[in-house]
Design a protein around this motif. Structure first.
Motif, PDB file in Angstrom:
ATOM      1  N   SER A  94       3.822   1.526  -1.326  1.00  0.00           N
ATOM      2  CA  SER A  94       4.439   1.660  -2.648  1.00  0.00           C
ATOM      3  C   SER A  94       3.458   2.244  -3.657  1.00  0.00           C
ATOM      4  O   SER A  94       3.856   2.972  -4.568  1.00  0.00           O
ATOM      5  CB  SER A  94       4.932   0.291  -3.133  1.00  0.00           C
ATOM      6  OG  SER A  94       5.890  -0.253  -2.235  1.00  0.00           O
ATOM      7  N   GLU A  95       2.162   1.949  -3.489  1.00  0.00           N
ATOM      8  CA  GLU A  95       1.146   2.448  -4.407  1.00  0.00           C
ATOM      9  C   GLU A  95       0.521   3.753  -3.933  1.00  0.00           C
ATOM     10  O   GLU A  95      -0.352   4.301  -4.601  1.00  0.00           O
ATOM     11  CB  GLU A  95       0.041   1.397  -4.569  1.00  0.00           C
ATOM     12  CG  GLU A  95       0.545   0.077  -5.135  1.00  0.00           C
ATOM     13  CD  GLU A  95      -0.521  -1.008  -5.086  1.00  0.00           C
ATOM     14  OE1 GLU A  95      -1.621  -0.706  -4.576  1.00  0.00           O
ATOM     15  OE2 GLU A  95      -0.257  -2.125  -5.547  1.00  0.00           O
ATOM     16  N   CYS A  98       0.828  -1.207   0.000  1.00  0.00           N
ATOM     17  CA  CYS A  98       0.000   0.000   0.000  1.00  0.00           C
ATOM     18  C   CYS A  98       0.861   1.255   0.000  1.00  0.00           C
ATOM     19  O   CYS A  98       0.520   2.251  -0.642  1.00  0.00           O
ATOM     20  CB  CYS A  98      -0.930   0.000   1.217  1.00  0.00           C
ATOM     21  SG  CYS A  98      -2.314  -1.167   1.075  1.00  0.00           S
ATOM     22  N   LYS A 156      -0.616   7.365  -3.244  1.00  0.00           N
ATOM     23  CA  LYS A 156      -0.591   8.642  -3.943  1.00  0.00           C
ATOM     24  C   LYS A 156      -1.427   9.643  -3.149  1.00  0.00           C
ATOM     25  O   LYS A 156      -2.559   9.336  -2.775  1.00  0.00           O
ATOM     26  CB  LYS A 156      -1.170   8.505  -5.358  1.00  0.00           C
ATOM     27  CG  LYS A 156      -0.478   7.456  -6.231  1.00  0.00           C
ATOM     28  CD  LYS A 156       0.959   7.821  -6.529  1.00  0.00           C
ATOM     29  CE  LYS A 156       1.618   6.748  -7.420  1.00  0.00           C
ATOM     30  NZ  LYS A 156       3.042   6.969  -7.611  1.00  0.00           N
TER      31      LYS A 156
END
Length: 364
Positions: free
Chosen positions: A53-54, A51, A56
């Motif tokens: 790493s993803e 989560c 935004k």
């Protein structure tokens, strides 16, 4: 006392599943999945590496929007407490499985015993070999059917054993140097050799006393957080009430404008549109200010709740190793939270001012 090695019963247990609602806190707070790579943020929320790493935008906690200090958005601190609890709950799931766990050594027989020292399931034959091999040691072993009768809470409490703390000097941990001394000057765990031979270390205290002191320190901060949370909850409720009043004032003003404008002829239609646009602008300004204040206050509330929960679970389930590794980081984050104050009433955004609209209506 050695456990009996009779074959365990494989009947389906009547207890609830291992992953009860009480243990949802060990999951990633975003995807609600188990993960061996849980990271603890400075806001005290816990997220898995996937989560993060993803995530935004990078550099913000997706739960409370608190900045993440690391440039890559990946915190350095592992949540060792939750990771280890997940591992222990997996063992409990195997125990509660209707077919029962298989032997960790021969893999062909149903396990009758669980050795918490070796962290292995053993059948009757392998358990006899285990007892002979470790006859000079005291390994705690329990029957699988006895463990199956326990709740998840009881199993975690029973398996919360005191772990060995190794010397912090480079190389000593690999050599198995057990630490029983804590140097208060350098804030590190030491073995007896380092404490006696290095004159730079002093004063000393027992490592158990230091872990207890750290637990007590976290408990004190946790109680203080509970008291300060009420202030933020009150601020959140006040902001929500003010937002509702702003919405109501906007609705009332729009209705009044429509009633007046409907009495006029087509020559003043442009005045109607100008007034409606002015009201919308005032309302949008007030809503934006309130939304920003509410988002900040609710973000702090989530951090406070995460801090209380983490302190509580550290007190219930944290081993000494976990306390030694995580307490300074958690303490710093909790102390940062203690510095925050809810916004004062005079600092909060007020509902939109419609005095200009009223004046222009009066002039029509």
């Amino acid at each position: 006392k050695e456990p009996e090695t009779a074959a365990p019963s494989c009947s389906t247990p009547s207890h609830p599943p291992a992953m009860e609602d009480d243990f949802q806190f060990v999951l990633c707070e975003r995807c609600q999945q188990e993960s061996p790579n849980l990271k603890l943020l400075t806001c005290l929320h816990t997220l898995c590496l996937g989560c993060l790493s993803e995530n935004k935008p990078v550099g913000q906690c997706p739960v409370c929007h608190t900045p993440i200090p690391q440039p890559n958005g990946i915190p350095d601190m592992d949540n060792l407490l939750f990771i280890n609890l997940q591992a222990r709950l997996k063992v409990y799931k195997k125990i509660r499985d209707s077919e029962g766990p298989s032997c960790s050594r021969c893999h062909g027989q149903v396990a009758a015993v669980w050795c918490s020292e070796c962290e292995e399931f053993l059948c009757t034959k392998c358990f006899e070999d285990h007892q002979w091999f470790f006859k000079k040691r005291s390994h705690e072993a329990r029957r699988v059917e006895d463990l199956r009768a326990e709740s998840a809470h009881q199993f975690l409490e029973d398996t919360k054993k005191s772990s060995n703390l190794f010397c912090s000097r480079p190389g000593h941990a690999d050599q198995g140097h057990i630490s029983s001394i804590y140097c208060q000057r350098c804030a590190k765990a030491l073995c007896c050799s380092c404490a006696l031979l290095d004159s730079q270390h002093a004063p000393f205290c027992d490592i158990r006393s230091e872990t207890q002191r750290r637990q007590q320190e976290l408990g004190t901060i946790g109680r203080q957080l509970r008291r300060s949370r009420s202030g933020f909850q009150a601020a959140s409720e006040a902001l929500r009430a003010e937002a509702a009043r702003l919405e109501e004032a906007q609705r009332e003003m729009r209705e009044l404008i429509r009633q007046r404008v409907e009495q006029l002829v087509g020559l003043i239609r442009r005045e109607e549109e100008e007034l409606l646009g002015l009201v919308a602008a005032r309302q949008e300004q007030g809503r934006g200010r309130l939304a920003r204040e509410l988002r900040r206050v609710e973000g702090v509330l989530r951090r406070l709740e995460a801090g209380e929960r983490l302190v509580e679970k550290m007190g219930l389930y944290g081993t000494e190793q976990e306390v030694m590794d995580m307490q300074p980081f958690i303490k710093g984050s909790l102390q940062e939270l203690q510095q925050l104050q809810p916004p004062a009433a005079e600092e909060r955004a007020q509902p939109g001012d419609f005095s200009e609209c009223r004046a222009r209506l009066q002039a029509l």
